[in-house]
Design an enzyme around this catalytic site. Structure first.
Site, mmCIF file in Angstrom:
data_model
loop_
_atom_site.group_PDB
_atom_site.id
_atom_site.type_symbol
_atom_site.label_atom_id
_atom_site.label_comp_id
_atom_site.label_asym_id
_atom_site.label_seq_id
_atom_site.Cartn_x
_atom_site.Cartn_y
_atom_site.Cartn_z
ATOM 1 N N ASN A 74 -10.162 -2.425 -6.961
ATOM 2 C CA ASN A 74 -9.337 -1.470 -7.710
ATOM 3 C C ASN A 74 -9.942 -1.055 -9.058
ATOM 4 O O ASN A 74 -9.573 -0.023 -9.607
ATOM 5 C CB ASN A 74 -7.918 -2.022 -7.930
ATOM 6 C CG ASN A 74 -7.050 -1.986 -6.683
ATOM 7 O OD1 ASN A 74 -6.121 -2.759 -6.521
ATOM 8 N ND2 ASN A 74 -7.358 -1.064 -5.766
ATOM 9 N N ASP A 118 0.832 -1.200 0.000
ATOM 10 C CA ASP A 118 0.000 0.000 0.000
ATOM 11 C C ASP A 118 0.871 1.257 0.000
ATOM 12 O O ASP A 118 1.981 1.238 0.524
ATOM 13 C CB ASP A 118 -0.886 -0.035 1.259
ATOM 14 C CG ASP A 118 -2.036 0.942 1.157
ATOM 15 O OD1 ASP A 118 -2.295 1.474 0.053
ATOM 16 O OD2 ASP A 118 -2.684 1.188 2.190
ATOM 17 N N ARG A 121 0.238 7.719 -2.478
ATOM 18 C CA ARG A 121 0.737 8.752 -1.561
ATOM 19 C C ARG A 121 2.198 9.087 -1.839
ATOM 20 O O ARG A 121 2.613 10.236 -1.792
ATOM 21 C CB ARG A 121 0.579 8.290 -0.106
ATOM 22 C CG ARG A 121 -0.762 8.681 0.480
ATOM 23 C CD ARG A 121 -1.049 7.910 1.734
ATOM 24 N NE ARG A 121 -1.452 6.544 1.415
ATOM 25 C CZ ARG A 121 -1.708 5.616 2.329
ATOM 26 N NH1 ARG A 121 -1.554 5.896 3.615
ATOM 27 N NH2 ARG A 121 -2.120 4.422 1.967
ATOM 28 N N TRP A 122 2.963 8.060 -2.172
ATOM 29 C CA TRP A 122 4.382 8.266 -2.479
ATOM 30 C C TRP A 122 4.508 9.247 -3.655
ATOM 31 O O TRP A 122 5.317 10.164 -3.631
ATOM 32 C CB TRP A 122 5.018 6.926 -2.828
ATOM 33 C CG TRP A 122 6.488 6.969 -3.101
ATOM 34 C CD1 TRP A 122 7.500 6.804 -2.200
ATOM 35 C CD2 TRP A 122 7.118 7.188 -4.374
ATOM 36 N NE1 TRP A 122 8.719 6.911 -2.827
ATOM 37 C CE2 TRP A 122 8.511 7.145 -4.159
ATOM 38 C CE3 TRP A 122 6.650 7.422 -5.662
ATOM 39 C CZ2 TRP A 122 9.435 7.320 -5.183
ATOM 40 C CZ3 TRP A 122 7.569 7.600 -6.692
ATOM 41 C CH2 TRP A 122 8.943 7.543 -6.449
ATOM 42 N N ARG A 150 -0.055 9.595 -9.973
ATOM 43 C CA ARG A 150 -0.136 8.360 -9.180
ATOM 44 C C ARG A 150 0.525 7.169 -9.883
ATOM 45 O O ARG A 150 1.116 6.298 -9.249
ATOM 46 C CB ARG A 150 -1.609 8.036 -8.881
ATOM 47 C CG ARG A 150 -2.250 9.005 -7.895
ATOM 48 C CD ARG A 150 -3.724 8.682 -7.713
ATOM 49 N NE ARG A 150 -3.920 7.337 -7.168
ATOM 50 C CZ ARG A 150 -3.862 7.023 -5.865
ATOM 51 N NH1 ARG A 150 -3.634 7.972 -4.976
ATOM 52 N NH2 ARG A 150 -4.056 5.788 -5.471
HETATM 53 C C1 FPP Z 1 -1.638 0.403 -3.466
HETATM 54 O O1 FPP Z 1 -1.240 1.732 -3.510
HETATM 55 C C2 FPP Z 1 -1.123 -0.324 -4.593
HETATM 56 C C3 FPP Z 1 -1.850 -0.777 -5.653
HETATM 57 C C4 FPP Z 1 -3.291 -0.573 -5.808
HETATM 58 C C5 FPP Z 1 -1.225 -1.496 -6.739
HETATM 59 C C6 FPP Z 1 -0.044 -2.293 -6.330
HETATM 60 C C7 FPP Z 1 0.604 -2.822 -7.502
HETATM 61 C C8 FPP Z 1 1.920 -2.900 -7.729
HETATM 62 C C9 FPP Z 1 2.986 -2.482 -6.783
HETATM 63 C C10 FPP Z 1 2.403 -3.439 -8.971
HETATM 64 C C11 FPP Z 1 1.775 -4.711 -9.361
HETATM 65 C C12 FPP Z 1 2.432 -5.204 -10.512
HETATM 66 C C13 FPP Z 1 2.272 -6.393 -11.116
HETATM 67 C C14 FPP Z 1 3.184 -6.771 -12.180
HETATM 68 C C15 FPP Z 1 1.243 -7.376 -10.808
HETATM 69 P P1 FPP Z 1 -2.360 2.845 -3.477
HETATM 70 O O2 FPP Z 1 -2.540 3.342 -4.868
HETATM 71 O O3 FPP Z 1 -3.591 2.317 -2.825
HETATM 72 O O4 FPP Z 1 -1.694 3.925 -2.592
HETATM 73 P P2 FPP Z 1 -2.436 5.015 -1.710
HETATM 74 O O5 FPP Z 1 -3.166 4.264 -0.639
HETATM 75 O O6 FPP Z 1 -1.296 5.833 -1.195
HETATM 76 O O7 FPP Z 1 -3.332 5.784 -2.633
#
Ligand code: FPP
Length: 239
Positions: free
Chosen positions: A64, A16, A20-21, A29
């Protein structure tokens, strides 16, 4: 679990904080997700080096799809790119890739890539790397229950013979042990519909690091913290 070194046999990760990063750096994003992919690639290598047998990551949830069209399509493009990259990593590291979740909702090219990733790595033996995509634990249970009901209807399964093991065998993780350790980045204290059945006795480690900042030291810290804990299964205490 390896009782000697106290290395968790199966580590699950909720990655997660990509959004935010990126937002903290005033970047779109999708740049956070791209960075997250690189960290994932390194984490596969690090987990294998640490002697972890199974690594399962939550890459794309059934929820998602509700994100903006722009973000979903950026994630699809990244996935297409990283499937190819992961094939290389998996071959180099002798890692078998397994996809959990319902892949048929993805574009045919992506499905082909996922199938290929599983097929080409099927004989690798050092670690199993399970990627959860279009995955939600309730949906996994729903799909499993449909198959179980069909087996009952066909006379292949006696309802009174259904055990906890039977239920586990209808889940996407049927051939995997339950996770020993769950790591969640970016400080949230939620399971977010991830492996709800399988996490029943799992130790949880939450770090404030955002996923793109995660690294081998953090993984080692999580593994060390697991090693120091006394695990309880109901009344039974294991060291
Ligand atoms: C959560 O961050 C992350 C995700 C929804 C996607 C995670 C996916 C990857 C790291 C790559 C996957 C790759 C493959 C090849 C399967 P967020 O967007 O929810 O962060 P936030 O909570 O800060 O908004």
């Amino acid at each position: 679990m390896d009782e000697q070194k106290k290395i968790p046999r199966h580590v699950a990760i909720i990655m997660d904080g990509n959004g935010r990063w990126a937002e903290r750096r005033k970047l779109p994003r999708k740049m956070g997700h791209a960075e997250g992919c690189k960290v994932l690639e390194q984490t596969v290598r690090d987990a294998a080096d640490l002697g972890i047998d199974y690594l399962t990551v939550y890459a794309f949830s059934t929820e998602n799809w509700k994100r903006s069209e722009e973000e979903v399509s950026a994630l699809m493009v990244l996935m297409g790119f990283y499937i190819k990259k992961l094939l290389k990593v998996a071959e180099e590291e002798n890692v078998r890739v397994k996809i959990i979740g319902e892949r048929s909702r993805f574009a045919p090219d992506l499905v082909k890539g996922l199938n290929k990733l599983e097929y080409e790595t099927r004989n690798n033996t050092r670690m199993v790397f399970a990627i959860a995509i279009n995955y939600g634990a309730r949906d996994e249970m729903r799909r499993g229950m449909i198959r179980m009901a069909e087996d009952v209807k066909a006379g292949k399964l006696e309802p009174t013979a259904i055990t906890e093991q039977t239920i586990g065998s209808y889940l996407d993780t049927a051939d995997m042990p339950d996770p020993d350790l769950l790591i969640r980045t970016s400080g949230e204290l939620r399971l977010s519909n991830f492996l709800l059945w399988q996490l029943a006795y799992t130790e949880i480690y939450v770090t404030d690091d955002l996923w793109p900042d995660f690294n081998k030291e953090e993984l080692q810290k999580a593994v060390d913290s697991f090693g120091k804990r006394e695990r309880r299964y109901g009344g039974r205490l294991t060291k």
